[in-house]
Design a protein around this motif. Structure first.
Motif, PDB file in Angstrom:
ATOM      1  N   ALA A 190       0.834  -1.199   0.000  1.00 40.57           N
ATOM      2  CA  ALA A 190       0.000   0.000   0.000  1.00 40.57           C
ATOM      3  C   ALA A 190       0.875   1.258   0.000  1.00 40.57           C
ATOM      4  CB  ALA A 190      -0.942  -0.007   1.212  1.00 40.57           C
ATOM      5  N   PHE A 191       1.939   1.253   0.794  1.00 44.35           N
ATOM      6  CA  PHE A 191       2.854   2.395   0.793  1.00 44.35           C
ATOM      7  C   PHE A 191       3.573   2.503  -0.548  1.00 44.35           C
ATOM      8  CE2 PHE A 191       2.533   2.485   5.459  1.00 44.35           C
ATOM      9  CZ  PHE A 191       2.464   3.850   5.667  1.00 44.35           C
ATOM     10  N   PHE A 232      10.574   5.160  -5.608  1.00 42.39           N
ATOM     11  CA  PHE A 232      11.208   3.869  -5.870  1.00 42.39           C
ATOM     12  C   PHE A 232      10.459   3.146  -6.989  1.00 42.39           C
ATOM     13  CE2 PHE A 232      12.117   4.891  -1.464  1.00 42.39           C
ATOM     14  CZ  PHE A 232      13.462   4.610  -1.351  1.00 42.39           C
ATOM     15  N   PRO A 233      11.119   2.932  -8.137  1.00 41.30           N
ATOM     16  CA  PRO A 233      10.429   2.216  -9.221  1.00 41.30           C
ATOM     17  C   PRO A 233      10.355   0.705  -8.994  1.00 41.30           C
ATOM     18  CG  PRO A 233      12.611   2.922  -9.936  1.00 41.30           C
ATOM     19  CD  PRO A 233      12.403   3.472  -8.555  1.00 41.30           C
ATOM     20  N   GLN A 234      11.236   0.151  -8.163  1.00 41.32           N
ATOM     21  CA  GLN A 234      11.259  -1.293  -7.913  1.00 41.32           C
ATOM     22  C   GLN A 234      10.855  -1.581  -6.471  1.00 41.32           C
ATOM     23  OE1 GLN A 234      15.399  -1.840  -8.893  1.00 41.32           O
ATOM     24  NE2 GLN A 234      14.829  -3.011 -10.730  1.00 41.32           N
ATOM     25  N   PHE A 235       9.943  -2.538  -6.312  1.00 43.32           N
ATOM     26  CA  PHE A 235       9.465  -2.903  -4.979  1.00 43.32           C
ATOM     27  C   PHE A 235      10.608  -3.418  -4.100  1.00 43.32           C
ATOM     28  CE2 PHE A 235       7.297  -5.913  -2.021  1.00 43.32           C
ATOM     29  CZ  PHE A 235       6.601  -4.957  -1.300  1.00 43.32           C
ATOM     30  N   ASP A 236      11.529  -4.196  -4.670  1.00 44.03           N
ATOM     31  CA  ASP A 236      12.644  -4.747  -3.880  1.00 44.03           C
ATOM     32  C   ASP A 236      13.508  -3.646  -3.283  1.00 44.03           C
ATOM     33  OD1 ASP A 236      11.818  -7.307  -4.385  1.00 44.03           O
ATOM     34  OD2 ASP A 236      13.337  -7.707  -5.913  1.00 44.03           O
ATOM     35  N   PHE A 243      12.497  -0.594  -2.642  1.00 47.55           N
ATOM     36  CA  PHE A 243      11.634   0.029  -1.646  1.00 47.55           C
ATOM     37  C   PHE A 243      11.693  -0.758  -0.338  1.00 47.55           C
ATOM     38  CE2 PHE A 243       7.315   0.294   0.264  1.00 47.55           C
ATOM     39  CZ  PHE A 243       7.302   1.648   0.580  1.00 47.55           C
ATOM     40  N   ARG A 244      11.593  -2.093  -0.443  1.00 52.06           N
ATOM     41  CA  ARG A 244      11.642  -2.937   0.765  1.00 52.06           C
ATOM     42  C   ARG A 244      12.988  -2.812   1.462  1.00 52.06           C
ATOM     43  NH1 ARG A 244      10.299  -8.499   1.382  1.00 52.06           N
ATOM     44  NH2 ARG A 244       9.502  -7.778   3.356  1.00 52.06           N
ATOM     45  N   GLY A 287      15.412   1.716   7.213  1.00 52.76           N
ATOM     46  CA  GLY A 287      14.752   2.694   8.079  1.00 52.76           C
ATOM     47  C   GLY A 287      14.250   2.092   9.377  1.00 52.76           C
ATOM     48  N   ALA A 288      13.831   0.825   9.312  1.00 49.37           N
ATOM     49  CA  ALA A 288      13.330   0.143  10.507  1.00 49.37           C
ATOM     50  C   ALA A 288      14.461  -0.463  11.339  1.00 49.37           C
ATOM     51  CB  ALA A 288      12.345  -0.953  10.094  1.00 49.37           C
TER      52      ALA A 288
END
Length: 172
Positions: A79-80, A87-91, A93-94, A100-101
């Motif tokens: 959803a984010f 970020f064009p790629q989900f990987d 982004f993750r 960050g976490a």
């Protein structure tokens, strides 16, 4: 796998009768699954109750991941991802989310220590660790840094509304 270190408190003495009651209560409430596990559980409890003052034991546990929890977390990440265009790629982004976490291993390089994102796969992370990661992820998404990175064109109020709107849809 979660490790728990416990120590026998030297200032508390348990009589043999107290230890018998503790065994009876624990075995009446929690028991090994199947004969071999029942025997192992009883041996473990006896050793635990027989620790010398100051004796230390480390217990390693593994709680199976809950599929619904994993699916909820992944849907929240998606959803984010779907609301941003940084970020064009989900990987990638993750990976950014994991950094960050704080879900990283620190490794030495020629330029010093750098963080590498850790896996969140079922085999590498038990349920308790997943819950901690999820909490850190939610906290990170609420930071000004995350909002500014994902939606630089929005005002601070709009970024907060965006984050809380997404999180609210998942009861976070």
């Amino acid at each position: 796998m979660a490790g728990i270190q416990i120590v026998r408190n030297p200032s508390v003495q348990a009589s043999p009768a107290d230890r018998d009651v503790a065994m009876r209560v624990l075995l009446g409430h929690i028991d090994g699954l199947g004969e071999d596990n029942r025997k192992s559980w009883r041996r473990f409890l006896r050793r635990l109750l027989a620790l010398e003052p100051g004796g230390i034991v480390e217990i390693n546990t593994k709680q199976a991941r809950l599929g619904w929890y994993h699916r909820k977390h992944m849907a929240l990440e998606l959803a984010f991802f779907n609301t941003q265009d940084k970020f064009p790629q989900f990987d990638r982004f993750r990976d950014w989310l994991k950094l960050g976490a704080g879900h990283v291993d620190w490794v030495p390089t020629i330029n010093g220590m750098v963080p590498l994102p850790k896996s969140t796969s079922y085999s590498s992370m038990e349920q308790g660790e997943m819950e901690r990661f999820h909490g850190h992820f939610v906290d990170f998404m609420r930071t000004d840094y995350a909002g500014t990175t994902l939606w630089p064109h929005l005002s601070q109020t709009q970024r907060i509304d965006m984050v809380e709107g997404i999180l609210g849809g998942f009861d976070e």
